[in-house]
Design a protein around this motif. Sequence first.
Motif, PDB file in Angstrom:
ATOM      1  N   GLN A  79      24.749  -8.311  36.970  1.00  0.00           N
ATOM      2  CA  GLN A  79      24.924  -9.697  36.568  1.00  0.00           C
ATOM      3  C   GLN A  79      23.608 -10.430  36.411  1.00  0.00           C
ATOM      4  N   ILE A  80      22.544  -9.841  36.881  1.00  0.00           N
ATOM      5  CA  ILE A  80      21.253 -10.494  36.644  1.00  0.00           C
ATOM      6  C   ILE A  80      20.919 -10.500  35.162  1.00  0.00           C
ATOM      7  N   MET A  81      21.735  -9.799  34.364  1.00  0.00           N
ATOM      8  CA  MET A  81      21.439  -9.781  32.929  1.00  0.00           C
ATOM      9  C   MET A  81      21.977 -11.012  32.207  1.00  0.00           C
ATOM     10  N   TYR A  82      22.857 -11.777  32.878  1.00  0.00           N
ATOM     11  CA  TYR A  82      23.424 -12.942  32.186  1.00  0.00           C
ATOM     12  C   TYR A  82      22.365 -13.856  31.569  1.00  0.00           C
ATOM     13  N   PRO A  83      21.384 -14.290  32.371  1.00  0.00           N
ATOM     14  CA  PRO A  83      20.414 -15.250  31.796  1.00  0.00           C
ATOM     15  C   PRO A  83      19.753 -14.697  30.533  1.00  0.00           C
ATOM     16  N   ALA A  84      19.482 -13.382  30.556  1.00  0.00           N
ATOM     17  CA  ALA A  84      18.825 -12.809  29.376  1.00  0.00           C
ATOM     18  C   ALA A  84      19.741 -12.925  28.159  1.00  0.00           C
ATOM     19  N   ILE A  85      21.019 -12.744  28.392  1.00  0.00           N
ATOM     20  CA  ILE A  85      21.945 -12.863  27.264  1.00  0.00           C
ATOM     21  C   ILE A  85      21.979 -14.300  26.767  1.00  0.00           C
ATOM     22  N   PHE A  86      21.991 -15.248  27.746  1.00  0.00           N
ATOM     23  CA  PHE A  86      21.950 -16.659  27.329  1.00  0.00           C
ATOM     24  C   PHE A  86      20.706 -16.932  26.495  1.00  0.00           C
ATOM     25  N   ASP A  87      19.570 -16.407  26.968  1.00  0.00           N
ATOM     26  CA  ASP A  87      18.317 -16.660  26.220  1.00  0.00           C
ATOM     27  C   ASP A  87      18.456 -16.167  24.795  1.00  0.00           C
ATOM     28  N   GLN A  88      19.016 -14.966  24.688  1.00  0.00           N
ATOM     29  CA  GLN A  88      19.141 -14.369  23.368  1.00  0.00           C
ATOM     30  C   GLN A  88      20.017 -15.243  22.472  1.00  0.00           C
ATOM     31  N   LEU A  89      21.161 -15.654  23.020  1.00  0.00           N
ATOM     32  CA  LEU A  89      22.083 -16.455  22.224  1.00  0.00           C
ATOM     33  C   LEU A  89      21.462 -17.802  21.856  1.00  0.00           C
ATOM     34  N   LEU A  90      20.750 -18.397  22.829  1.00  0.00           N
ATOM     35  CA  LEU A  90      20.166 -19.715  22.556  1.00  0.00           C
ATOM     36  C   LEU A  90      19.091 -19.604  21.478  1.00  0.00           C
ATOM     37  N   ALA A  91      18.401 -18.471  21.495  1.00  0.00           N
ATOM     38  CA  ALA A  91      17.399 -18.287  20.429  1.00  0.00           C
ATOM     39  C   ALA A  91      18.106 -18.316  19.076  1.00  0.00           C
ATOM     40  N   PHE A  92      19.310 -17.701  19.024  1.00  0.00           N
ATOM     41  CA  PHE A  92      20.047 -17.724  17.762  1.00  0.00           C
ATOM     42  C   PHE A  92      20.514 -19.136  17.418  1.00  0.00           C
ATOM     43  N   VAL A  93      20.848 -19.929  18.477  1.00  0.00           N
ATOM     44  CA  VAL A  93      21.309 -21.292  18.223  1.00  0.00           C
ATOM     45  C   VAL A  93      20.210 -22.092  17.533  1.00  0.00           C
ATOM     46  N   GLU A  94      18.991 -21.814  17.948  1.00  0.00           N
ATOM     47  CA  GLU A  94      17.885 -22.578  17.358  1.00  0.00           C
ATOM     48  C   GLU A  94      17.760 -22.350  15.852  1.00  0.00           C
ATOM     49  N   PHE A  95      18.268 -21.187  15.396  1.00  0.00           N
ATOM     50  CA  PHE A  95      18.146 -20.908  13.966  1.00  0.00           C
ATOM     51  C   PHE A  95      18.813 -21.984  13.123  1.00  0.00           C
ATOM     52  N   SER A  96      19.762 -22.724  13.748  1.00  0.00           N
ATOM     53  CA  SER A  96      20.493 -23.703  12.949  1.00  0.00           C
ATOM     54  C   SER A  96      19.546 -24.737  12.361  1.00  0.00           C
ATOM     55  N   ASP A 127      28.462  -9.242  22.661  1.00  0.00           N
ATOM     56  CA  ASP A 127      29.769  -9.407  23.272  1.00  0.00           C
ATOM     57  C   ASP A 127      30.127  -8.191  24.120  1.00  0.00           C
ATOM     58  N   VAL A 128      29.877  -7.024  23.542  1.00  0.00           N
ATOM     59  CA  VAL A 128      30.152  -5.789  24.278  1.00  0.00           C
ATOM     60  C   VAL A 128      29.372  -5.783  25.576  1.00  0.00           C
ATOM     61  N   LEU A 129      28.133  -6.152  25.461  1.00  0.00           N
ATOM     62  CA  LEU A 129      27.248  -6.132  26.619  1.00  0.00           C
ATOM     63  C   LEU A 129      27.783  -7.093  27.676  1.00  0.00           C
ATOM     64  N   GLN A 130      28.141  -8.299  27.209  1.00  0.00           N
ATOM     65  CA  GLN A 130      28.571  -9.337  28.143  1.00  0.00           C
ATOM     66  C   GLN A 130      29.865  -8.916  28.842  1.00  0.00           C
ATOM     67  N   LYS A 131      30.780  -8.300  28.068  1.00  0.00           N
ATOM     68  CA  LYS A 131      32.029  -7.881  28.699  1.00  0.00           C
ATOM     69  C   LYS A 131      31.779  -6.783  29.711  1.00  0.00           C
ATOM     70  N   ALA A 132      30.818  -5.912  29.363  1.00  0.00           N
ATOM     71  CA  ALA A 132      30.515  -4.821  30.290  1.00  0.00           C
ATOM     72  C   ALA A 132      29.926  -5.393  31.577  1.00  0.00           C
TER      73      ALA A 132
END
Length: 1391
Positions: free
Chosen positions: A1028-1045, A1014-1019
């Motif tokens: 802003q090229i970092m957005y997709p990487a953040i999405f990837d990271q979050l989606l990887a966590f989504v898969e844990f479900s 969150d800190v990273l994304q807000k920054a």
Amino acid sequence: LTLCEIFLSLLVKFLDADKPQWLRAVAVESIHRLCVQPQLLRSFCQSYDMKQHSTKVFRDIVNALGSFIQSLFLVPPTGNPATANQAGNNNAGGTVSAPANPGMLGIGGGVTLLPAFEYRGTWIPILTITVQGSAKATYLEMLDKVEPPTIPEGYAMSVAFHCLLDLVRGITSMIEGELGETEMECQTSSEAASSTTQSSEQQELQSTADEMDKEIVNRAVWEEMVNACWCGLLAALSLLLDASTDEAATENILKAELTMAALCGRLGLVTSRDAFITAICKGSLPPHYALTVLNTTTAATLSNKSYSIQGQSVMMISPSSESHQQVVAVGQPLAVQPQGTVMLTSKNIQCMRTLLNLAHCHGAVLGTSWQLVLATLQHLVWILGLKPSSGGALKPGRAVEGPSTVLTTAVMTDLPVISNILSRLFESSQYLDDVSLHHLINALCSLSVEAMDMAYGNNKEPSLFAVAKLLETGLVNMHRIEILWRPLTGHLLEVCQHPNSRMREWGAEALTSLIKAGLTFNHDPPLSQNQRLQLLLLNPLKEMSSINHPDIRLKQLECVLQILQSQGDSLGPGWPLVLGVMGAIRNDQGESLIRTAFQCLQLVVTDFLPTMPCTCLQIVVDVAGSFGLHNQELNISLTSIGLLWNISDYFFQRGEIIEKELNKEEAAQQKQAEEKGVVLNRPFHPAPPFDCLWLCLYAKLGELCVDPRPAVRKSAGQTLFSTIGAHGTLLQHSTWHTVIWKVLFHLLDRVRESSTTADKEKIESGGGNILIHHSRDTAEKQWAETWVLTLAGVARIFNTRRYLLQPLGDFSRAWDVLLDHIQSAALSKNNEVSLAALKSFQEILQIVSPVRDSDKPETPPAVNVPVSVLLGSISGPGLSRPFVRTDSIGERLGRYSSSEPPVVTDELEDLNLWWAAWNTWYRIGSESTKPPITFDKLTFIPSQPFLTALIQIYPALYQHIKTGFNMDDLQKLGVILHSAVSVPISSDASPFILPSYTEAVLTSLQEAVLTALDVLQKAICVGPENMQIMYPAIFDQLLAFVEFSCKPPQYGQLETKHIANAKYNQIQLFAPAEWVALNYVPFAERSLEVVVDLYQKTACHKAVVNEKVLQNIIKTLRVPLSLKYSCPSESTWKLAVSSLLKVLSIGLPVARQHASSGKFDSMWPELANTFEDFLFTKSIPPDNLSIQEFQRNESIDVEVVQLISTEILPYANFIPKEFVGQIMTMLNKGSIHSQSSSFTEAEIDIRLREEFSKMCFETLLQFSFSNKVTTPQEGYISRMALSVLLKRSQDVLHRYIEDERLSGKCPLPRQQVTEIIFVLKAVSTLIDSLKKTQPENVDGNTWAQVIALYPTLVECITCSSSEVCSALKEALVPFKDFMQPPASKVQNGES
């Protein structure tokens, strides 16, 4: 002259034994006449003896007397048989009775004993002749008689005896008189000389010279007289002494010997003096005994006769002569192997008193004879059983071993007197001159050496006479102690090292008493002004430290304690010696010693720090530190650490005074060193001396921080950091460099090394029956605590003192070292240490570098990082050294108010520090979360609190490095976050960390991970474009966590149990802990929410579009959506659907926008498959699903279809054709009821998704006949859809009619009825729709199919269900529009 000479020679010859009795008697009388006149004798001596070639008349007279006496004993006088009783009627008077048996003398009632001599059986009475000093010659006056008269027995002997006595008396009194006169004259003349005036000086000198000549002449005469007579006198007197049975006679003989000894001493005639003294000494000791001692042979040859003492009748047998004496004491001889006992007679005691008298009155002239005198006294004291008491006086004590000493009452009363005289004898040594005193001390020392030799090798009671008397002599000579101190204490130190415990105990007693007395004595000048003497007195105390006997050391320490209590304030330069004594106690010297020494130290620290010179403070620190290291007694170690804290407080309070004094001392030493040309060498040079004192204190505490005992380490660590924290501000700025490198980092290195090598063996109990808590039951765990404490302490110092440390040159190097320590601690395989390391890491990162006003951020930082205020009140209360420093930093700090903090360092250096911290963080993270290759029960898996703390550090750290944070760093971060979340927890910890399985709560670690992103994304949000090229990487990271479900992450090869199956309470103790995978559902769901949230904000970003974020989201969601009921948690797929709908509502318009670019081409098939997998899932709903639930779930499906109808189909021309085709097929499939064979009859009605089918159907219909259909392709789709639909309706109706017919009276199943109603409704809707559509859009074939339904519908009329009937009615009504008159056939162009 010559005639006289011849006459005298003849006179002497008359004394020969072969002359008749009367002749001899007359001759003796004549000689007696001569002996009474000393001046006459002197002139004989001068005239004859001193001339060459003349007869030695004087010597002959004396010798003749001697041999005469001897002959009387050897040859019984003729005509007077010894056995006959004979009465003398002359003026001697009285009856003389000789015993019948000269060998035995009974002490019977009524027998009076006459004074007499007895030697080897010859018994000679002593007759009183005349008053001493006058010669009344009885027989000389009878020379006119013809017959020689009968001479009473013993008459000649008595006369000869008196001759001797008078001779001695005469000579000595004459010589001593003259000696006295000359001494007086010398004195007066020297006084006169000093008082005369210049003119008369010449004449004075002349007279003095005359006197000197005269004295030389006189002295020669005296010496000649003594030399001439001493041999004869000694022989005669010794014989008489041996033979004397009468106390008065003995007294006279002894007195004669004593006066001769003293005279020889005064004249300096050593041989003759020693001879007389030896005679007295022999008389004092039992026969035979004496010889051995005085010949200084060690083994005393003793006669083996036995003596018995029964009651008061005493056997009197004397081994050397049969002279009868009353035995008054029986005691042990002083010898290496005492055999039997020895007896003292009253004559021995008499001699002893004479000896004491001699020593007392004539000590000054004894010289080397002290040895004889003292040796004899020592033996007598020993036999009498006198033992030393305090102060060195001898008191009657009991002999310790052997047959106990027997003393008669006569002696018992004498003993105190003797002991008193003995003491007085040594007290009088204060009147001796220095030389004589040295003789006395030397004699005592050599006696003591002999006693020590005798006491070697056995533990018998030693003779302590010499030691006691050395003490006594020392005490009375305090006023001139310097001259005898060295030999005295040197010898006593040797005694202290003696193996015989009693011996060394007395040596120590004597030594410590002397030291104490010396320090309390009123010296002139006083000790405070005479430092040399004070050090001289204290030196032996220090020397005692080299002795290993604990009893001696105890005495030494007790002495120190007493000195401190009485003299503590005035020790001055003696302090180093005194402190050295305490510090010399070694660890192996037993608890009581250490305790006593420690008592002394405590006294010093509590009472005497202000009175000692400041240069000694460092010694105090060292000594206190050394007690901390003693491992005999834990309490002492801990208390000594307390003392170090007290000392540091003292330094702090009196800082200025100490500093001034030390600087003064330093300057003096520097000067001395320069003069000598040597370098001044002290620890921690070149720091200023006051700082060195602190550094020594810190170094000592640092040593204690690595003590083997955990309690000591803990206490020392806390004290060290508290001290540096509380008092560090006193140090010069440059000294901090030493503190950091030499104290703190050195300590960290040692602790790290010890911790990593500590033993992992379990410690059963803490000594005694103390149980140890399981978190401390191995050495490793105990060291872990130390490591934690040390690291935290150092980090705190870095944090609070950063303003001091940063200006030091190598702060960044120190920072790196500290980070390295934090890293190695964080990666240690110990949960406690690793977690604490991160806490320290957090602590040093909370230092926010101050910002200038210009670049203060507008928005507050996203994360609330606790910021320790850099500037408190800088000068604390009572700082004795305010911050007036040469360094500008100090001044700047002083000037600033806290509202505008100073810029401590340039930004660049600061950035480097933060990046170093980031690298450390990354290394800790990647190392600690990397799964191990193999697993066994000892595999170390990081704990949740550790990982949480690790991730929580990131936001704070990121604030400092965000300007340079790039994709690579983000990649690194992602790896760590992913690994951290994947780490399982052990089942025994899970109840504390995990919420119960039913609650959907995130663990703190998962919270932290999301916060970090969150800190990273807000920054990124507020950051520049390139971030802003970092957005997709953040999405990837979050989606990887989504898969844990649906698919929890693996941690290496570790098998994890699902949380619900884990055994919480493990009964088997040694079973390896099970590892429990966390419940990832809440985490995954929260991540999904974040994704949706973020996508809503960023859907239009270039990077997000280019990197196919939407497609990835759909692809990720497809997993839970396709699993649907098979998801681990039902909430997951529901959230997935709602998220998908939200994302699509934003994403689809974007996708349509970019339709031409082809960036979304691959997304459409993914989306179609997702819809397909969700709406027609293969998973079976659970059996326990309620109707309400089912309907709710159906409504979700309906929502999806609504989305398709509102967001997708209306824009078909912007959407790939295949996609629209897939959607149509899907709607078609949905519009027909799918009947699952597994339903039970009763439930079927619920399970049919009526609403859903209807929605599909309506959507199909809507788009089948929409006017917008422009392309034949789409028309084809709708045509195909319709034909499928109608065919399906026909089948349903047919089956219904069949079943209705067969069922008879039974009603049909509910779901079949529902289905038929639905079909009927569908037909009516269809016809309505067809009518509304332009005719050209409807295929003729379609109409045919619709009309073909009619007969079938009609057949249904017979059905019994009213609902079916009403639906049927509605379906049949629209058919009226098809009722038209049949058209006539046209033939040949006619109608």
